[in-house]
Enzyme design. Structure first.
Site, PDB file in Angstrom:
ATOM      1  N   SER A   1      29.433  33.285  39.865  1.00  0.00           N
ATOM      2  CA  SER A   1      30.827  33.354  39.436  1.00  0.00           C
ATOM      3  C   SER A   1      31.713  32.789  40.532  1.00  0.00           C
ATOM      4  CB  SER A   1      31.222  34.800  39.129  1.00  0.00           C
ATOM      5  OG  SER A   1      32.570  34.882  38.712  1.00  0.00           O
TER       6      SER A   1
ATOM      7  N   LYS B   1      25.079  39.022  35.513  1.00  0.00           N
ATOM      8  CA  LYS B   1      26.163  38.059  35.274  1.00  0.00           C
ATOM      9  C   LYS B   1      26.647  38.147  33.825  1.00  0.00           C
ATOM     10  CE  LYS B   1      28.843  34.485  36.166  1.00  0.00           C
ATOM     11  NZ  LYS B   1      29.032  33.724  34.940  1.00  0.00           N
TER      12      LYS B   1
ATOM     13  N   HIS C   1      28.909  41.059  33.677  1.00  0.00           N
ATOM     14  CA  HIS C   1      30.109  40.647  34.413  1.00  0.00           C
ATOM     15  C   HIS C   1      31.050  39.869  33.490  1.00  0.00           C
ATOM     16  CE1 HIS C   1      32.163  37.257  36.440  1.00  0.00           C
ATOM     17  NE2 HIS C   1      32.334  38.045  37.481  1.00  0.00           N
ATOM     18  N   ASN C   2      30.497  38.934  32.730  1.00  0.00           N
ATOM     19  CA  ASN C   2      31.330  38.128  31.840  1.00  0.00           C
ATOM     20  C   ASN C   2      31.842  38.934  30.655  1.00  0.00           C
ATOM     21  OD1 ASN C   2      30.571  36.110  33.604  1.00  0.00           O
ATOM     22  ND2 ASN C   2      30.212  34.605  32.009  1.00  0.00           N
TER      23      ASN C   2
ATOM     24  N   GLU D   1      34.770  40.664  31.902  1.00  0.00           N
ATOM     25  CA  GLU D   1      35.829  39.660  32.006  1.00  0.00           C
ATOM     26  C   GLU D   1      36.539  39.469  30.669  1.00  0.00           C
ATOM     27  OE1 GLU D   1      35.324  34.993  32.150  1.00  0.00           O
ATOM     28  OE2 GLU D   1      34.753  35.893  34.071  1.00  0.00           O
TER      29      GLU D   1
END
Length: 301
Positions: free
Chosen positions: A121, A173, A176-177, A180
């Site tokens: 990221s 990840k 994480h997204n 987001e």
């Protein structure tokens, strides 16, 4: 250290440049000849083919892939595999589905080639600020690559780490997204409410700047919101269409599989899907139903 970088787009190109600035030797491959000419000016050794890239590296080789998730990753690995020898390392830095990563790791392991998944990221700001890197794979292999990750990260001891075995980096990840998605949706909704309160004639850029310091909602995403509103306060010329690259969908599917409630991330994903329906049949039907049962007026196109 030295490594090869395949995929020199916005992320891959900037990562390669940050590594060169950190003292590493980077050999880069891209299909576009113009891209190769540009990277050479930045100290990256150009390679016109995967074979040329592999031949420029000493064994054991480390090759970082920054290509789009899905078939392009499989195609790149298939092209590289016959060129590699036991002990070589492939780092996969794209937004791959972690299940694909596990499959690829098992496949390469049959030739004693290591796969490290690097959920990365940082976007277009990574060259300047560094990247957050979530790693999956063999602990000793990752430790041997430490100088690379220390250079790419915001600081040698911050923003990167091994989070688990193969697939764990891309899984982390993915989540994480997903987070987001929810954060971006909340900012979007909040600023939309502010904008619609016409009685106060609020300056959205000013408010974003105020919130950037000392507020509990301060974040890098808020910094980017402030920057966007400074450039275009009314967001003129921007279509209300929001794409997604897959990680939000995978996050929601994983939440369902694990029986974990994730309503914010799920609704943020659904809002993105709704934004693409310029001729919403469902909304037309809702209007028609209100007319049918209550005689409510329908707005004509």
């Amino acid at each position: 250290m030295e490594l090869g970088m395949i995929g020199l787009g916005r992320m891959g190109g900037n990562m390669a440049q940050r590594l060169v600035l950190g003292g590493h030797r980077v050999v880069g491959h891209a299909r576009n000849p113009e891209t190769l000419r540009e990277i050479e000016k930045k100290g990256i050794v150009p390679a016109t083919t995967p074979e040329a890239l592999v031949n420029e590296l000493k064994s054991p080789r480390t090759i970082w892939l920054m290509v789009p998730a899905g078939a392009p990753v499989d195609e790149t690995i298939t092209a590289l595999w016959p060129l590699l020898i036991p002990g070589d390392i492939v780092i996969e830095g794209g937004n791959s589905n972690y299940k694909d990563t596990q499959r690829r790791a098992q496949m390469l392991a049959t030739s004693k080639i290591h796969l490290v998944d690097a959920g990365t990221s940082g976007g277009i700001w990574g060259l300047q600020n560094g990247y957050s890197i979530m790693l999956g794979g063999d602990e000793q292999v990752i430790e041997g690559l430490r100088p690379i990750f220390e250079t790419l990260a915001p600081a040698p001891d911050k923003g990167w780490g091994r989070v688990g075995p193969s697939g764990a980096g891309h899984f982390t990840k993915m989540i994480h997204n997903g987070i987001e998605y929810g954060m971006m949706q909340a900012y979007g909704e909040g600023f939309a409410i502010l904008r619609h309160k016409q009685e106060f004639d609020l300056d959205l850029h000013q408010i974003a700047e105020i919130w950037r310091d000392g507020s509990v909602v301060q974040s890098w995403l808020l910094d980017l919101t402030a920057a966007a509103l400074a450039e275009n306060p009314g967001l003129e010329g921007i279509a209300p269409y929001v794409a997604d690259s897959g990680e939000g969908r995978w996050t929601v599917a994983e939440a369902i599989d694990l029986d974990v409630a994730a309503p914010v991330i799920t609704l943020a994903l659904l809002q993105r899907l709704q934004s693409r329906d310029a001729d919403s049949f469902s909304n037309k039907l809702l209007s028609a139903l209100r007319n049918q049962f209550g005689g409510h007026a329908m707005k004509k196109e």
